[in-house]
Write an enzyme that holds these catalytic residues in place. Sequence first.
Site, short mmCIF file in Angstrom:
data_model
loop_
_atom_site.label_atom_id
_atom_site.label_comp_id
_atom_site.label_asym_id
_atom_site.label_seq_id
_atom_site.Cartn_x
_atom_site.Cartn_y
_atom_site.Cartn_z
N ARG A 9 -8.88 -0.38 4.36
CA ARG A 9 -8.12 0.42 3.80
C ARG A 9 -6.54 0.01 3.42
NH1 ARG A 9 -7.73 6.24 6.77
NH2 ARG A 9 -6.44 6.46 4.81
N ASP A 46 4.51 0.66 12.05
CA ASP A 46 3.05 0.11 11.43
C ASP A 46 3.08 -1.57 11.80
OD1 ASP A 46 2.93 2.55 10.18
OD2 ASP A 46 3.50 1.71 8.13
N CYS A 84 -4.85 12.91 12.98
CA CYS A 84 -5.53 11.73 12.63
C CYS A 84 -5.46 11.03 14.18
CB CYS A 84 -5.19 11.06 11.37
SG CYS A 84 -3.66 10.45 11.66
N ARG A 104 0.69 14.60 13.40
CA ARG A 104 1.33 14.44 12.08
C ARG A 104 1.32 15.70 11.31
NH1 ARG A 104 -1.05 9.23 9.40
NH2 ARG A 104 0.87 9.07 8.55
N LYS A 162 0.80 -1.31 0.12
CA LYS A 162 -0.04 0.02 0.06
C LYS A 162 0.80 1.33 0.01
CE LYS A 162 -1.61 1.75 3.89
NZ LYS A 162 -1.39 3.04 4.30
C1 EPZ Z 1 4.37 7.04 6.49
O1 EPZ Z 1 3.57 8.28 7.07
C2 EPZ Z 1 3.51 5.75 6.16
N1 EPZ Z 1 2.15 6.28 5.24
C3 EPZ Z 1 2.77 5.50 7.73
O2 EPZ Z 1 1.86 4.28 7.26
C4 EPZ Z 1 4.09 5.14 8.38
O3 EPZ Z 1 3.65 4.83 9.72
C5 EPZ Z 1 4.90 6.36 8.72
O4 EPZ Z 1 5.78 6.66 7.19
C6 EPZ Z 1 6.40 6.14 9.25
O5 EPZ Z 1 6.82 4.95 8.79
C7 EPZ Z 1 2.49 6.11 3.81
O6 EPZ Z 1 3.54 5.61 3.43
C8 EPZ Z 1 1.23 6.41 3.17
P1 EPZ Z 1 6.44 10.56 8.31
P2 EPZ Z 1 4.19 9.67 6.84
O7 EPZ Z 1 6.60 11.68 7.65
O8 EPZ Z 1 5.06 9.86 5.77
C9 EPZ Z 1 6.82 13.70 11.91
C10 EPZ Z 1 0.13 3.07 7.71
O9 EPZ Z 1 -0.37 2.73 8.80
N2 EPZ Z 1 6.62 14.85 10.84
O10 EPZ Z 1 7.61 9.33 8.24
O11 EPZ Z 1 3.03 10.67 7.00
C11 EPZ Z 1 5.51 12.77 12.08
O12 EPZ Z 1 4.57 13.46 12.84
C12 EPZ Z 1 0.70 4.29 7.90
O13 EPZ Z 1 0.35 2.48 6.60
C13 EPZ Z 1 6.71 16.15 11.30
O14 EPZ Z 1 7.23 16.14 12.57
O15 EPZ Z 1 5.32 9.68 8.36
C14 EPZ Z 1 6.09 11.66 12.60
O16 EPZ Z 1 6.32 11.86 14.18
C15 EPZ Z 1 0.17 5.22 8.84
N3 EPZ Z 1 6.88 16.95 10.24
C16 EPZ Z 1 7.40 11.59 12.08
O17 EPZ Z 1 7.87 12.69 11.54
C17 EPZ Z 1 6.34 16.53 9.08
O18 EPZ Z 1 6.25 17.57 8.21
C18 EPZ Z 1 7.64 10.31 10.86
O19 EPZ Z 1 6.47 10.88 9.90
C19 EPZ Z 1 6.17 15.25 8.66
C20 EPZ Z 1 6.60 14.23 9.63
#
Ligand code: EPZ
Length: 429
Positions: free
Chosen positions: A408, A316, A126, A131, A22
Amino acid sequence: MDRIRIIGGHRLNGTIQISGAKNATLPLMIASLLSEDTLILDNVPQLADVVLLQRILGNHGVDVMIAGKRAGEDANNGRTLHISAKHIVDTTAPYELVSKMRASFWVIAPLVARMGEAKVSMPGGCAIGTRPVDLLIMALEKLGTEIEVEGGYVIARAPKGLCGAEINFPKVTVGGTHTAIMAASLAHGTTVIENAAREPEIGDVADCLNKMGAKISGAGTSRIVIEGVPKLHGARHTVLPDRIETGTYAMAVAMTGGDVLLQNARPELLQAALDVLGQAGATVTPTNEGVRVARNGAGLMPVEVTTAPFPGFPTDLQAQLMALMTRAHGTSHITETIFENRFMHVQELVRLGAHIHLDGETATIDGVPCLKGAPVMATDLRASVSLVIAGLAAEGETMVNRVYHLDRGFERVEEKLARCGAAIERLGG
Ligand code: EPZ
Protein backbone atom coordinates in the site's frame (compact mmCIF):
# COMPACT_ATOMS: atom_id res chain seq x y z
CA MET A 1 -1.07 -13.61 -0.28
CA ASP A 2 2.61 -12.74 -0.91
CA ARG A 3 5.15 -12.97 1.89
CA ILE A 4 8.58 -11.44 2.33
CA ARG A 5 11.46 -13.62 3.46
CA ILE A 6 14.51 -12.01 5.04
CA ILE A 7 17.76 -13.54 6.23
CA GLY A 8 19.17 -11.01 8.65
CA GLY A 9 22.72 -9.89 9.24
CA HIS A 10 23.69 -8.19 5.96
CA ARG A 11 24.88 -4.60 5.87
CA LEU A 12 23.29 -2.18 3.41
CA ASN A 13 25.54 -0.39 0.93
CA GLY A 14 24.69 1.46 -2.27
CA THR A 15 21.93 3.74 -3.50
CA ILE A 16 18.17 3.71 -2.93
CA GLN A 17 15.95 5.86 -5.10
CA ILE A 18 13.25 7.62 -3.07
CA SER A 19 9.80 7.53 -4.69
CA GLY A 20 7.11 10.18 -4.86
CA ALA A 21 5.19 10.62 -1.61
CA LYS A 22 2.10 8.45 -1.14
CA ASN A 23 0.51 11.01 1.17
CA ALA A 24 0.89 13.78 -1.40
CA THR A 25 -0.14 11.62 -4.37
CA LEU A 26 -3.49 10.65 -2.84
CA PRO A 27 -4.79 14.20 -2.15
CA LEU A 28 -3.31 15.41 -5.46
CA MET A 29 -5.30 12.77 -7.32
CA ILE A 30 -8.41 13.78 -5.36
CA ALA A 31 -7.80 17.44 -6.19
CA SER A 32 -8.25 16.55 -9.88
CA LEU A 33 -12.01 16.45 -9.12
CA LEU A 34 -11.95 20.24 -8.75
CA SER A 35 -11.44 20.88 -12.47
CA GLU A 36 -12.94 19.84 -15.81
CA ASP A 37 -9.46 19.97 -17.31
CA THR A 38 -6.72 17.35 -17.16
CA LEU A 39 -4.29 17.28 -14.25
CA ILE A 40 -0.95 15.68 -15.07
CA LEU A 41 1.01 14.26 -12.14
CA ASP A 42 4.66 13.18 -12.51
CA ASN A 43 6.70 11.03 -10.11
CA VAL A 44 3.66 9.02 -8.99
CA PRO A 45 4.71 5.91 -7.03
CA GLN A 46 3.39 2.48 -8.02
CA LEU A 47 1.43 1.56 -4.91
CA ALA A 48 -1.68 -0.43 -4.12
CA ASP A 49 -3.27 2.70 -2.60
CA VAL A 50 -2.78 4.62 -5.84
CA VAL A 51 -4.45 1.82 -7.81
CA LEU A 52 -7.32 1.72 -5.33
CA LEU A 53 -7.82 5.48 -5.53
CA GLN A 54 -7.88 5.22 -9.34
CA ARG A 55 -10.82 2.82 -8.93
CA ILE A 56 -12.55 5.12 -6.47
CA LEU A 57 -12.15 8.13 -8.77
CA GLY A 58 -13.24 5.96 -11.72
CA ASN A 59 -16.51 5.40 -9.89
CA HIS A 60 -17.12 9.17 -10.01
CA GLY A 61 -16.40 9.16 -13.77
CA VAL A 62 -12.77 10.25 -13.61
CA ASP A 63 -10.55 8.98 -16.39
CA VAL A 64 -6.97 8.10 -15.37
CA MET A 65 -4.38 7.40 -18.04
CA ILE A 66 -0.97 6.08 -17.07
CA ALA A 67 1.72 7.22 -19.44
CA GLY A 68 4.32 4.62 -20.36
CA LYS A 69 8.05 5.04 -19.93
CA ARG A 70 9.97 6.76 -22.68
CA ALA A 71 13.06 5.01 -24.08
CA GLY A 72 16.09 5.68 -21.90
CA GLU A 73 14.01 6.77 -18.93
CA ASP A 74 15.09 5.37 -15.59
CA ALA A 75 12.75 2.53 -14.66
CA ASN A 76 12.92 3.79 -11.08
CA ASN A 77 11.42 7.16 -11.84
CA GLY A 78 7.76 7.34 -10.93
CA ARG A 79 4.97 7.17 -13.42
CA THR A 80 2.98 9.97 -15.00
CA LEU A 81 -0.79 10.06 -14.55
CA HIS A 82 -3.15 12.07 -16.76
CA ILE A 83 -6.30 12.55 -14.71
CA SER A 84 -9.43 13.95 -16.29
CA ALA A 85 -12.55 14.68 -14.23
CA LYS A 86 -14.37 16.29 -17.17
CA HIS A 87 -17.61 14.41 -16.57
CA ILE A 88 -18.50 13.60 -12.99
CA VAL A 89 -21.17 10.93 -13.35
CA ASP A 90 -21.73 10.03 -9.70
CA THR A 91 -21.21 12.04 -6.50
CA THR A 92 -21.51 9.02 -4.20
CA ALA A 93 -18.46 7.29 -2.71
CA PRO A 94 -19.72 3.91 -1.48
CA TYR A 95 -18.80 2.08 1.72
CA GLU A 96 -17.16 -0.82 -0.17
CA LEU A 97 -14.52 1.58 -1.53
CA VAL A 98 -14.13 4.20 1.24
CA SER A 99 -13.73 1.51 3.92
CA LYS A 100 -10.66 0.20 2.07
CA MET A 101 -8.82 3.52 2.18
CA ARG A 102 -9.62 6.31 4.62
CA ALA A 103 -8.15 9.15 2.54
CA SER A 104 -10.85 8.53 -0.08
CA PHE A 105 -13.29 10.25 2.32
CA TRP A 106 -11.57 13.48 1.24
CA VAL A 107 -13.38 13.35 -2.14
CA ILE A 108 -16.28 14.96 -0.26
CA ALA A 109 -14.56 18.37 -0.44
CA PRO A 110 -13.99 18.74 -4.21
CA LEU A 111 -17.32 17.06 -5.01
CA VAL A 112 -19.38 19.44 -2.89
CA ALA A 113 -17.32 22.45 -4.00
CA ARG A 114 -17.71 21.72 -7.71
CA MET A 115 -20.98 19.75 -7.94
CA GLY A 116 -22.87 21.19 -4.94
CA GLU A 117 -23.44 17.73 -3.48
CA ALA A 118 -21.67 14.59 -2.30
CA LYS A 119 -22.64 11.42 -0.48
CA VAL A 120 -19.62 9.74 1.05
CA SER A 121 -19.48 6.75 3.35
CA MET A 122 -18.09 7.34 6.85
CA PRO A 123 -14.72 5.56 6.84
CA GLY A 124 -15.02 3.85 10.25
CA GLY A 125 -12.11 2.93 12.53
CA CYS A 126 -8.92 1.22 11.48
CA ALA A 127 -5.92 -0.63 12.84
CA ILE A 128 -4.23 2.51 14.21
CA GLY A 129 -7.20 4.01 16.06
CA THR A 130 -10.73 5.40 15.93
CA ARG A 131 -9.86 8.19 13.48
CA PRO A 132 -13.00 10.36 13.45
CA VAL A 133 -13.90 12.82 10.65
CA ASP A 134 -15.70 15.40 12.83
CA LEU A 135 -13.16 18.15 12.07
CA LEU A 136 -13.44 17.60 8.32
CA ILE A 137 -17.21 17.96 8.64
CA MET A 138 -16.83 21.05 10.84
CA ALA A 139 -14.66 22.69 8.15
CA LEU A 140 -17.19 21.93 5.41
CA GLU A 141 -20.05 23.27 7.56
CA LYS A 142 -18.14 26.51 8.21
CA LEU A 143 -17.87 26.91 4.44
CA GLY A 144 -21.65 26.68 4.16
CA THR A 145 -22.22 22.97 3.48
CA GLU A 146 -25.39 21.42 4.91
CA ILE A 147 -24.47 18.08 6.41
CA GLU A 148 -26.69 15.13 7.24
CA VAL A 149 -25.54 11.73 8.43
CA GLU A 150 -27.74 8.89 7.31
CA GLY A 151 -27.22 5.15 7.03
CA GLY A 152 -23.47 5.45 7.60
CA TYR A 153 -23.12 8.12 4.90
CA VAL A 154 -22.28 11.80 5.17
CA ILE A 155 -24.54 13.70 2.80
CA ALA A 156 -23.16 17.14 1.94
CA ARG A 157 -25.17 19.80 0.09
CA ALA A 158 -24.29 23.31 -1.05
CA PRO A 159 -26.61 24.01 -3.97
CA LYS A 160 -25.68 27.71 -4.09
CA GLY A 161 -21.97 27.08 -3.70
CA LEU A 162 -19.61 27.48 -0.75
CA CYS A 163 -18.71 30.72 1.04
CA GLY A 164 -15.32 31.65 2.47
CA ALA A 165 -15.08 31.46 6.26
CA GLU A 166 -12.72 31.36 9.22
CA ILE A 167 -11.84 27.77 10.16
CA ASN A 168 -10.00 27.27 13.41
CA PHE A 169 -8.98 23.65 13.96
CA PRO A 170 -8.92 22.73 17.68
CA LYS A 171 -6.42 19.97 16.81
CA VAL A 172 -3.90 19.75 13.97
CA THR A 173 -5.36 17.53 11.26
CA VAL A 174 -3.78 16.73 7.90
CA GLY A 175 -7.02 15.45 6.35
CA GLY A 176 -8.99 18.38 7.78
CA THR A 177 -6.51 20.85 6.29
CA HIS A 178 -6.55 19.15 2.85
CA THR A 179 -10.35 19.13 2.91
CA ALA A 180 -10.63 22.79 3.89
CA ILE A 181 -8.11 23.92 1.26
CA MET A 182 -9.77 21.99 -1.56
CA ALA A 183 -13.28 23.16 -0.69
CA ALA A 184 -12.25 26.79 -0.08
CA SER A 185 -10.45 26.98 -3.44
CA LEU A 186 -13.83 27.13 -5.21
CA ALA A 187 -15.75 29.06 -2.50
CA HIS A 188 -17.02 32.63 -2.89
CA GLY A 189 -14.71 34.93 -0.91
CA THR A 190 -11.82 34.45 1.46
CA THR A 191 -11.14 31.55 3.84
CA VAL A 192 -8.64 31.67 6.67
CA ILE A 193 -7.51 28.37 8.21
CA GLU A 194 -5.97 28.68 11.69
CA ASN A 195 -3.94 25.89 13.33
CA ALA A 196 -3.53 24.30 9.89
CA ALA A 197 -1.36 21.20 9.49
CA ARG A 198 2.15 22.15 8.30
CA GLU A 199 3.07 18.77 6.78
CA PRO A 200 5.06 19.14 3.54
CA GLU A 201 2.33 17.27 1.66
CA ILE A 202 -0.07 20.16 2.43
CA GLY A 203 2.36 22.56 0.76
CA ASP A 204 2.72 20.23 -2.23
CA VAL A 205 -1.04 20.05 -2.79
CA ALA A 206 -1.37 23.83 -2.37
CA ASP A 207 1.43 24.35 -4.95
CA CYS A 208 -0.41 22.13 -7.40
CA LEU A 209 -3.75 23.87 -6.78
CA ASN A 210 -2.07 27.25 -7.32
CA LYS A 211 -0.77 25.95 -10.68
CA MET A 212 -4.43 25.09 -11.42
CA GLY A 213 -5.42 28.71 -10.76
CA ALA A 214 -6.23 28.62 -7.03
CA LYS A 215 -5.12 31.49 -4.77
CA ILE A 216 -3.64 29.88 -1.68
CA SER A 217 -1.00 31.51 0.50
CA GLY A 218 0.65 30.42 3.73
CA ALA A 219 0.59 26.65 3.08
CA GLY A 220 3.36 25.15 5.22
CA THR A 221 2.55 27.56 8.06
CA SER A 222 -0.26 27.23 10.59
CA ARG A 223 -2.28 30.07 8.96
CA ILE A 224 -3.43 29.49 5.41
CA VAL A 225 -5.41 32.06 3.42
CA ILE A 226 -7.44 31.07 0.36
CA GLU A 227 -9.16 33.50 -2.02
CA GLY A 228 -11.85 31.45 -3.73
CA VAL A 229 -11.97 31.40 -7.55
CA PRO A 230 -14.91 30.37 -9.78
CA LYS A 231 -13.02 27.68 -11.71
CA LEU A 232 -9.74 25.78 -11.76
CA HIS A 233 -7.89 24.70 -14.89
CA GLY A 234 -5.49 21.91 -15.85
CA ALA A 235 -1.85 21.81 -14.74
CA ARG A 236 1.24 19.63 -14.53
CA HIS A 237 2.86 18.87 -11.18
CA THR A 238 5.68 16.65 -9.89
CA VAL A 239 4.93 14.83 -6.61
CA LEU A 240 7.46 15.64 -3.87
CA PRO A 241 9.74 12.85 -2.53
CA ASP A 242 8.38 10.58 0.19
CA ARG A 243 9.80 11.68 3.56
CA ILE A 244 8.45 8.60 5.33
CA GLU A 245 10.06 6.24 2.82
CA THR A 246 13.28 8.25 3.25
CA GLY A 247 13.16 7.93 7.04
CA THR A 248 12.33 4.23 6.81
CA TYR A 249 15.39 3.38 4.70
CA ALA A 250 17.55 5.68 6.83
CA MET A 251 16.53 3.61 9.86
CA ALA A 252 17.15 0.37 7.98
CA VAL A 253 20.75 1.50 7.31
CA ALA A 254 21.18 2.61 10.92
CA MET A 255 19.94 -0.85 11.95
CA THR A 256 22.21 -2.99 9.74
CA GLY A 257 25.21 -0.68 9.47
CA GLY A 258 26.63 0.30 6.08
CA ASP A 259 26.48 3.37 3.87
CA VAL A 260 23.58 4.26 1.56
CA LEU A 261 22.71 7.28 -0.57
CA LEU A 262 18.97 7.99 -0.46
CA GLN A 263 18.70 9.54 -3.87
CA ASN A 264 16.19 12.41 -4.39
CA ALA A 265 15.50 12.61 -0.65
CA ARG A 266 15.06 16.12 0.77
CA PRO A 267 16.47 16.34 4.31
CA GLU A 268 14.39 19.39 5.27
CA LEU A 269 11.25 17.25 4.94
CA LEU A 270 12.29 15.07 7.89
CA GLN A 271 14.84 17.02 9.92
CA ALA A 272 13.39 15.88 13.28
CA ALA A 273 13.79 12.22 12.32
CA LEU A 274 17.30 12.75 10.92
CA ASP A 275 18.30 14.50 14.16
CA VAL A 276 17.08 11.47 16.15
CA LEU A 277 19.09 9.16 13.88
CA GLY A 278 22.16 11.30 14.56
CA GLN A 279 21.60 10.95 18.32
CA ALA A 280 21.22 7.19 17.82
CA GLY A 281 24.70 7.01 16.27
CA ALA A 282 24.12 7.22 12.50
CA THR A 283 25.97 9.72 10.33
CA VAL A 284 23.55 11.70 8.20
CA THR A 285 24.96 13.88 5.42
CA PRO A 286 22.87 15.96 3.02
CA THR A 287 24.37 15.84 -0.50
CA ASN A 288 23.47 17.37 -3.87
CA GLU A 289 21.77 14.14 -4.81
CA GLY A 290 19.84 13.44 -1.61
CA VAL A 291 20.83 12.24 1.86
CA ARG A 292 23.63 9.84 2.76
CA VAL A 293 23.16 7.69 5.84
CA ALA A 294 25.95 5.59 7.33
CA ARG A 295 26.76 3.68 10.47
CA ASN A 296 30.13 2.01 10.71
CA GLY A 297 31.44 0.44 13.87
CA ALA A 298 29.64 2.62 16.41
CA GLY A 299 26.82 0.94 18.33
CA LEU A 300 23.28 2.29 18.56
CA MET A 301 22.45 4.71 21.36
CA PRO A 302 19.00 4.89 22.99
CA VAL A 303 16.72 7.89 22.37
CA GLU A 304 13.70 9.64 23.92
CA VAL A 305 11.11 10.58 21.28
CA THR A 306 7.54 11.88 21.26
CA THR A 307 5.60 11.96 18.00
CA ALA A 308 4.08 15.30 17.00
CA PRO A 309 2.62 17.06 13.97
CA PHE A 310 5.19 18.44 11.49
CA PRO A 311 7.89 19.68 12.08
CA GLY A 312 7.98 17.21 15.00
CA PHE A 313 8.90 13.53 14.82
CA PRO A 314 6.27 11.89 12.53
CA THR A 315 3.90 9.22 13.80
CA ASP A 316 4.46 7.46 10.46
CA LEU A 317 8.08 6.73 11.52
CA GLN A 318 7.31 5.68 15.10
CA ALA A 319 7.16 1.93 14.40
CA GLN A 320 10.39 1.99 12.39
CA LEU A 321 12.23 3.87 15.16
CA MET A 322 10.96 1.36 17.68
CA ALA A 323 12.39 -1.50 15.59
CA LEU A 324 15.74 0.32 15.53
CA MET A 325 15.76 0.93 19.29
CA THR A 326 15.28 -2.80 20.01
CA ARG A 327 19.04 -3.08 19.34
CA ALA A 328 20.23 0.06 21.16
CA HIS A 329 22.71 -0.09 24.07
CA GLY A 330 20.27 0.98 26.78
CA THR A 331 16.65 1.99 27.34
CA SER A 332 14.60 4.18 24.98
CA HIS A 333 11.19 5.75 25.43
CA ILE A 334 8.85 6.44 22.53
CA THR A 335 5.56 8.26 23.13
CA GLU A 336 2.81 8.23 20.50
CA THR A 337 0.57 11.30 20.70
CA ILE A 338 -1.22 11.27 17.32
CA PHE A 339 -3.03 7.90 17.18
CA GLU A 340 -4.09 6.09 20.34
CA ASN A 341 -3.66 2.56 19.09
CA ARG A 342 -0.60 2.71 16.90
CA PHE A 343 1.34 -0.03 18.66
CA MET A 344 0.33 -3.09 16.61
CA HIS A 345 4.00 -3.77 15.90
CA VAL A 346 4.98 -4.12 19.57
CA GLN A 347 3.86 -7.72 20.08
CA GLU A 348 5.36 -8.75 16.73
CA LEU A 349 8.73 -7.16 17.61
CA VAL A 350 8.56 -9.04 20.92
CA ARG A 351 8.19 -12.28 18.89
CA LEU A 352 11.58 -11.43 17.36
CA GLY A 353 13.12 -11.16 20.84
CA ALA A 354 12.64 -7.43 21.57
CA HIS A 355 12.07 -6.23 25.13
CA ILE A 356 9.26 -3.65 24.98
CA HIS A 357 6.89 -2.57 27.72
CA LEU A 358 3.79 -0.51 26.92
CA ASP A 359 2.29 1.90 29.41
CA GLY A 360 -0.53 3.97 27.92
CA GLU A 361 0.91 6.00 25.09
CA THR A 362 4.55 5.33 25.99
CA ALA A 363 6.67 2.36 24.98
CA THR A 364 9.82 1.54 26.95
CA ILE A 365 12.32 -0.37 24.87
CA ASP A 366 15.25 -2.13 26.54
CA GLY A 367 17.80 -2.79 23.82
CA VAL A 368 18.89 -6.42 23.37
CA PRO A 369 22.18 -7.71 21.87
CA CYS A 370 20.38 -9.69 19.17
CA LEU A 371 16.99 -10.38 17.62
CA LYS A 372 16.02 -13.84 16.34
CA GLY A 373 14.10 -14.38 13.10
CA ALA A 374 10.46 -15.57 13.28
CA PRO A 375 7.23 -15.45 11.25
CA VAL A 376 5.47 -12.09 11.85
CA MET A 377 2.63 -10.01 10.45
CA ALA A 378 1.13 -6.58 10.93
CA THR A 379 -2.09 -4.80 10.18
CA ASP A 380 -0.86 -1.43 8.97
CA LEU A 381 1.82 -0.45 6.57
CA ARG A 382 4.27 1.37 8.85
CA ALA A 383 4.05 -1.48 11.37
CA SER A 384 4.78 -3.97 8.57
CA VAL A 385 7.88 -2.14 7.42
CA SER A 386 9.14 -1.93 11.01
CA LEU A 387 9.15 -5.74 10.97
CA VAL A 388 11.21 -5.69 7.78
CA ILE A 389 13.75 -3.41 9.52
CA ALA A 390 13.91 -5.74 12.50
CA GLY A 391 14.21 -8.76 10.19
CA LEU A 392 17.22 -7.20 8.43
CA ALA A 393 19.13 -7.36 11.70
CA ALA A 394 17.66 -10.55 13.19
CA GLU A 395 19.60 -13.82 13.20
CA GLY A 396 18.19 -16.34 10.74
CA GLU A 397 14.93 -16.17 8.82
CA THR A 398 12.11 -13.67 9.32
CA MET A 399 8.96 -14.20 7.27
CA VAL A 400 6.75 -11.10 7.01
CA ASN A 401 3.18 -12.15 6.20
CA ARG A 402 0.33 -10.00 4.83
CA VAL A 403 2.66 -8.12 2.49
CA TYR A 404 -0.44 -6.41 1.12
CA HIS A 405 0.01 -3.74 3.78
CA LEU A 406 3.57 -3.01 2.64
CA ASP A 407 2.49 -2.71 -0.98
CA ARG A 408 0.00 0.00 0.00
CA GLY A 409 2.79 2.42 0.83
CA PHE A 410 6.24 1.16 -0.19
CA GLU A 411 7.24 0.78 -3.80
CA ARG A 412 9.23 -2.43 -4.47
CA VAL A 413 10.64 -2.52 -0.95
CA GLU A 414 12.35 -5.89 -1.40
CA GLU A 415 13.97 -4.84 -4.67
CA LYS A 416 15.33 -1.59 -3.24
CA LEU A 417 16.81 -3.34 -0.18
CA ALA A 418 18.16 -6.34 -2.14
CA ARG A 419 20.10 -4.01 -4.45
CA CYS A 420 21.95 -2.72 -1.39
CA GLY A 421 22.92 -6.18 -0.21
CA ALA A 422 19.98 -7.33 1.93
CA ALA A 423 19.00 -11.01 1.69
CA ILE A 424 15.32 -10.37 1.05
CA GLU A 425 12.85 -11.85 -1.41
CA ARG A 426 9.14 -11.90 -2.14
CA LEU A 427 7.45 -15.27 -2.14
CA GLY A 428 4.22 -15.56 -4.13
CA GLY A 429 1.19 -16.54 -2.06
C1 EPZ B 1 -2.70 11.65 7.58
O1 EPZ B 1 -3.86 10.99 8.09
C2 EPZ B 1 -1.87 10.60 6.90
N1 EPZ B 1 -2.61 10.00 5.79
C3 EPZ B 1 -1.43 9.55 7.91
O2 EPZ B 1 -0.60 8.63 7.23
C4 EPZ B 1 -0.65 10.23 9.03
O3 EPZ B 1 -0.33 9.26 10.01
C5 EPZ B 1 -1.50 11.34 9.65
O4 EPZ B 1 -1.94 12.26 8.62
C6 EPZ B 1 -0.76 12.14 10.71
O5 EPZ B 1 0.41 12.69 10.16
C7 EPZ B 1 -2.57 10.56 4.59
O6 EPZ B 1 -1.98 11.61 4.38
C8 EPZ B 1 -3.25 9.84 3.48
P1 EPZ B 1 -4.99 13.56 10.87
P2 EPZ B 1 -5.11 11.81 8.60
O7 EPZ B 1 -6.32 14.05 10.46
O8 EPZ B 1 -5.26 13.03 7.76
C9 EPZ B 1 -7.57 13.30 14.91
C10 EPZ B 1 0.26 6.45 6.76
O9 EPZ B 1 0.72 5.45 7.35
N2 EPZ B 1 -8.73 13.73 14.10
O10 EPZ B 1 -3.84 14.51 10.81
O11 EPZ B 1 -6.25 10.88 8.69
C11 EPZ B 1 -7.09 11.91 14.49
O12 EPZ B 1 -7.85 10.89 15.11
C12 EPZ B 1 -0.81 7.25 7.41
O13 EPZ B 1 0.61 6.82 5.63
C13 EPZ B 1 -9.91 14.02 14.76
O14 EPZ B 1 -10.02 13.92 16.00
O15 EPZ B 1 -4.64 12.23 10.07
C14 EPZ B 1 -5.66 11.95 14.96
O16 EPZ B 1 -5.61 11.71 16.34
C15 EPZ B 1 -1.72 6.61 8.32
N3 EPZ B 1 -11.00 14.43 14.02
C16 EPZ B 1 -5.24 13.39 14.70
O17 EPZ B 1 -6.47 14.13 14.61
C17 EPZ B 1 -10.92 14.56 12.67
O18 EPZ B 1 -11.94 14.92 12.05
C18 EPZ B 1 -4.46 13.63 13.44
O19 EPZ B 1 -5.11 12.99 12.34
C19 EPZ B 1 -9.71 14.27 12.01
C20 EPZ B 1 -8.62 13.87 12.77
